[in-house]
Scaffold this active site. Sequence first.
Site, PDB file in Angstrom:
ATOM      1  N   GLU A 174      12.693  18.246 -24.195  1.00 14.44           N
ATOM      2  CA  GLU A 174      11.961  18.549 -23.397  1.00 14.44           C
ATOM      3  C   GLU A 174      12.692  19.710 -22.387  1.00 14.44           C
ATOM      4  OE1 GLU A 174       9.069  16.910 -22.750  1.00 14.44           O
ATOM      5  OE2 GLU A 174       9.339  14.856 -23.512  1.00 14.44           O
ATOM      6  N   HIS A 200      10.433   9.568 -28.084  1.00 16.34           N
ATOM      7  CA  HIS A 200       9.642  10.402 -27.593  1.00 16.34           C
ATOM      8  C   HIS A 200       9.843  11.986 -27.846  1.00 16.34           C
ATOM      9  CE1 HIS A 200       6.383  12.275 -25.066  1.00 16.34           C
ATOM     10  NE2 HIS A 200       7.457  12.761 -24.414  1.00 16.34           N
ATOM     11  N   ASN A 252       2.507  19.864 -21.883  1.00 15.54           N
ATOM     12  CA  ASN A 252       2.130  19.068 -22.967  1.00 15.54           C
ATOM     13  C   ASN A 252       2.407  19.761 -24.100  1.00 15.54           C
ATOM     14  OD1 ASN A 252       1.473  17.026 -21.122  1.00 15.54           O
ATOM     15  ND2 ASN A 252      -0.847  17.711 -21.203  1.00 15.54           N
ATOM     16  N   HIS A 273       2.537  13.281 -29.969  1.00 13.49           N
ATOM     17  CA  HIS A 273       2.010  11.761 -29.585  1.00 13.49           C
ATOM     18  C   HIS A 273       1.275  11.105 -30.848  1.00 13.49           C
ATOM     19  CE1 HIS A 273       1.416  12.447 -25.126  1.00 13.49           C
ATOM     20  NE2 HIS A 273       2.534  11.812 -25.337  1.00 13.49           N
ATOM     21  N   ARG A 331       1.023  -1.252   0.025  1.00 13.61           N
ATOM     22  CA  ARG A 331      -0.025  -0.141   0.065  1.00 13.61           C
ATOM     23  C   ARG A 331       0.888   1.280   0.023  1.00 13.61           C
ATOM     24  NH1 ARG A 331      -2.770  -3.154   3.431  1.00 13.61           N
ATOM     25  NH2 ARG A 331      -4.625  -4.170   2.397  1.00 13.61           N
ATOM     26  N   GLU A 339      -2.646  18.035 -12.664  1.00 13.23           N
ATOM     27  CA  GLU A 339      -3.146  18.457 -13.679  1.00 13.23           C
ATOM     28  C   GLU A 339      -4.523  18.895 -13.975  1.00 13.23           C
ATOM     29  OE1 GLU A 339      -0.737  16.362 -16.827  1.00 13.23           O
ATOM     30  OE2 GLU A 339      -2.047  17.229 -18.333  1.00 13.23           O
ATOM     31  N   LYS A 393       9.716  22.793 -13.991  1.00 13.93           N
ATOM     32  CA  LYS A 393       8.665  21.671 -13.681  1.00 13.93           C
ATOM     33  C   LYS A 393       8.137  21.474 -12.191  1.00 13.93           C
ATOM     34  CE  LYS A 393       6.976  17.181 -14.696  1.00 13.93           C
ATOM     35  NZ  LYS A 393       7.168  15.879 -15.148  1.00 13.93           N
ATOM     36  N   ARG A 409      -0.482  22.701 -15.122  1.00 12.97           N
ATOM     37  CA  ARG A 409       0.354  21.405 -15.534  1.00 12.97           C
ATOM     38  C   ARG A 409       0.245  21.056 -17.040  1.00 12.97           C
ATOM     39  NH1 ARG A 409       2.322  16.366 -11.725  1.00 12.97           N
ATOM     40  NH2 ARG A 409       3.755  15.262 -13.209  1.00 12.97           N
ATOM     41  N   HIS A 450       2.999  17.947 -27.448  1.00 11.71           N
ATOM     42  CA  HIS A 450       2.692  16.602 -27.417  1.00 11.71           C
ATOM     43  C   HIS A 450       1.546  16.216 -27.960  1.00 11.71           C
ATOM     44  CE1 HIS A 450       5.763  16.912 -24.391  1.00 11.71           C
ATOM     45  NE2 HIS A 450       5.833  15.580 -23.986  1.00 11.71           N
ATOM     46  N   LYS A 480       4.206  11.455 -11.544  1.00 15.17           N
ATOM     47  CA  LYS A 480       3.284  10.565 -12.154  1.00 15.17           C
ATOM     48  C   LYS A 480       3.923   9.263 -12.703  1.00 15.17           C
ATOM     49  CE  LYS A 480       0.910  13.759 -15.118  1.00 15.17           C
ATOM     50  NZ  LYS A 480       0.686  14.095 -16.537  1.00 15.17           N
TER      51      LYS A 480
HETATM   52  N1  LIG Z   1       6.259  10.276 -15.415  1.00 13.36           N
HETATM   53  C1  LIG Z   1       6.396  11.170 -16.125  1.00 13.36           C
HETATM   54  O1  LIG Z   1       5.884  12.304 -15.761  1.00 13.36           O
HETATM   55  C2  LIG Z   1       6.802  10.887 -17.498  1.00 13.36           C
HETATM   56  C3  LIG Z   1       7.390  12.168 -18.406  1.00 13.36           C
HETATM   57  C4  LIG Z   1       7.958  11.852 -19.464  1.00 13.36           C
HETATM   58  C5  LIG Z   1       8.048  10.540 -19.859  1.00 13.36           C
HETATM   59  N2  LIG Z   1       7.769   9.596 -19.231  1.00 13.36           N
HETATM   60  C6  LIG Z   1       8.028   8.199 -19.653  1.00 13.36           C
HETATM   61  O2  LIG Z   1       9.311   7.967 -19.728  1.00 13.36           O
HETATM   62  C7  LIG Z   1       9.850   6.935 -20.694  1.00 13.36           C
HETATM   63  C8  LIG Z   1      10.795   7.241 -21.559  1.00 13.36           C
HETATM   64  O3  LIG Z   1      11.772   7.737 -20.940  1.00 13.36           O
HETATM   65  P1  LIG Z   1      13.311   7.670 -21.483  1.00 13.36           P
HETATM   66  O4  LIG Z   1      13.435   8.525 -22.738  1.00 13.36           O
HETATM   67  O5  LIG Z   1      14.296   7.769 -20.442  1.00 13.36           O
HETATM   68  O6  LIG Z   1      13.547   6.193 -21.805  1.00 13.36           O
HETATM   69  P2  LIG Z   1      14.220   4.808 -21.259  1.00 13.36           P
HETATM   70  O7  LIG Z   1      13.824   4.532 -19.867  1.00 13.36           O
HETATM   71  O8  LIG Z   1      13.628   3.643 -22.062  1.00 13.36           O
HETATM   72  O9  LIG Z   1      15.795   5.014 -21.578  1.00 13.36           O
HETATM   73  C9  LIG Z   1      16.031   4.986 -22.917  1.00 13.36           C
HETATM   74  C10 LIG Z   1      17.104   4.080 -23.231  1.00 13.36           C
HETATM   75  O10 LIG Z   1      18.496   4.407 -22.812  1.00 13.36           O
HETATM   76  C11 LIG Z   1      19.090   3.564 -21.915  1.00 13.36           C
HETATM   77  N3  LIG Z   1      19.727   4.204 -20.925  1.00 13.36           N
HETATM   78  C12 LIG Z   1      19.200   4.748 -19.746  1.00 13.36           C
HETATM   79  N4  LIG Z   1      20.243   5.645 -19.200  1.00 13.36           N
HETATM   80  C13 LIG Z   1      21.411   5.182 -19.926  1.00 13.36           C
HETATM   81  C14 LIG Z   1      22.638   5.700 -19.474  1.00 13.36           C
HETATM   82  N5  LIG Z   1      22.920   6.538 -18.367  1.00 13.36           N
HETATM   83  N6  LIG Z   1      23.538   5.141 -20.355  1.00 13.36           N
HETATM   84  C15 LIG Z   1      23.268   4.727 -21.450  1.00 13.36           C
HETATM   85  N7  LIG Z   1      22.092   4.205 -21.752  1.00 13.36           N
HETATM   86  C16 LIG Z   1      20.951   4.412 -20.896  1.00 13.36           C
HETATM   87  C17 LIG Z   1      18.043   2.646 -21.415  1.00 13.36           C
HETATM   88  O11 LIG Z   1      18.379   1.133 -21.254  1.00 13.36           O
HETATM   89  C18 LIG Z   1      17.046   2.753 -22.606  1.00 13.36           C
HETATM   90  O12 LIG Z   1      17.491   1.672 -23.382  1.00 13.36           O
HETATM   91  C19 LIG Z   1       8.431   6.652 -21.636  1.00 13.36           C
HETATM   92  O13 LIG Z   1       7.733   5.603 -21.084  1.00 13.36           O
HETATM   93  C20 LIG Z   1       7.262   8.013 -21.105  1.00 13.36           C
HETATM   94  O14 LIG Z   1       6.105   7.477 -21.011  1.00 13.36           O
HETATM   95  C21 LIG Z   1       7.368   9.652 -17.912  1.00 13.36           C
HETATM   96 ZN   LIG Z   2       7.327  14.488 -22.953  1.00 17.66          ZN
END
Ligand SMILES: NC(=O)c1ccc[n+]([C@@H]2O[C@H](COP(=O)([O-])OP(=O)(O)OC[C@H]3O[C@@H](n4cnc5c(N)ncnc54)[C@H](O)[C@@H]3O)[C@@H](O)[C@H]2O)c1
Ligand SMILES: [Zn+2]
Length: 378
Positions: free
Chosen positions: A194, A274, A253, A260, A130, A245, A235, A249, A256, A152
């Site tokens: 971003e 992304h 986007n 998207h 929990r 949001e 942020k 917030r 986006h 999030k």
């Molecule tokens: N929670 C939120 O507010 C929020 C906001 C934006 C995006 N997201 C989510 O984030 C995700 C995308 O995140 P991301 O772009 O970080 O992708 P990711 O976590 O998949 O990382 C991208 C790639 O880089 C590799 N990697 C990570 N750190 C590394 C490092 N230091 N050295 C070498 N390789 C490394 C990972 O293994 C992966 O293959 C999506 O699922 C998206 O929905 C969430």
């Molecule tokens: Zn984004």
Amino acid sequence: MTAPQRPRDPVRVEVALGERAYDIFIGRGLAASLGARIAALKPGVKAAIVSDAMVAGLHLPKIREALENAGIAATSIVVAAGEATKSFSVFERVCDGLLEAKIERGDVVVALGGGVIGDLAGFAAAVVRRGIDYVQAPTTLLAQVDSSVGGKTAINSRLGKNLIGVFHQPILVVADTALLDTLPAREFRAGYAEVAKYGLLGDAAFFAWLEANAADVFAGGPSREHAIATSCRMKAAIVARDERESGERALLNLGHTFGHALEAFAGFSDRLLHGEAVALGMALAFQFSAWLGLLPQAEAERVARHLQEVGLPTRVSDMSGTRPNADRLMELMAQDKKVRRGRLTFILAHAIGQAFIAPDVDATDVRAFLVEKLAQQC
Ligand SMILES: NC(=O)c1ccc[n+]([C@@H]2O[C@H](COP(=O)([O-])OP(=O)(O)OC[C@H]3O[C@@H](n4cnc5c(N)ncnc54)[C@H](O)[C@@H]3O)[C@@H](O)[C@H]2O)c1
Ligand SMILES: [Zn+2]
């Protein structure tokens, strides 16, 4: 990606959320202090580190060492790298892994990785027993400026991305910018979209600073910390005012809505990361604002110019493979629940640094704009 750099003083940014407030620390080499920072918040805890195979191979040993040096016993749960990891089956594995490691309510989960790991581990921490506290140790630029801040958490459903999740704020974010040195250049660039977003949505001076200093941000010079800290500050301020949001917030986007749809068109694949979709989406959002007469065309061109300069896509023709048409993009935006009775919510801009939420944009206008743009760009 860069030569070793001297450690510099960390920057602290507070996310002011009352009893759920927490600090973000940003600096080169900060991973070594992770254990001490956790121990200061929660003396005597055990930790479970959740990471992906790529990040674990590169950075897990030093994180374990940092925790052990602070007297924190740590187990680790390593999952496959990639978006497919945000699934029910991997989520189950992480939850069971936390229980097997006997992580109790008072212990801590450490999310070591990019946004995928942050979202997955944060969600598991939110629901196992929990709710367990968790710490974000983001390792991608995107995670350091965006996903690790704001609480999030989510996994994907077969019906769409990020549809299963909760708000669960971390108790600490430690962004070691040196970890980004191992990040593939394309991932770094995608995360930069971003960063640029914060300037574009609310801080013209920051955008101008990025125009002048992007090269140093990419090279890992002192500008990198400044860019990440400025992004986090922005942020954090928005999240503090609108955690769930219900209003402001949504400005985050920017880019986006178009983004998207393009990402979905590319099948959420390597064709378009992304951040690349967001860059394209922001270029389109500024062009659409100009098309609507809200902003001079030259401003929209300035936005695209900077994104292009750092190597981000800004035209639909920059996408490899087949290209979408306006109707397909409209359909995808509708699936994204962004169209209601022929009206769409968009983030538009009166100027660079002056984005606003436009809740009532006529879908006919969006389509007409896309038809015109796509004809020019394809
Ligand atoms: N929670 C939120 O507010 C929020 C906001 C934006 C995006 N997201 C989510 O984030 C995700 C995308 O995140 P991301 O772009 O970080 O992708 P990711 O976590 O998949 O990382 C991208 C790639 O880089 C590799 N990697 C990570 N750190 C590394 C490092 N230091 N050295 C070498 N390789 C490394 C990972 O293994 C992966 O293959 C999506 O699922 C998206 O929905 C969430
Ligand atoms: Zn984004």
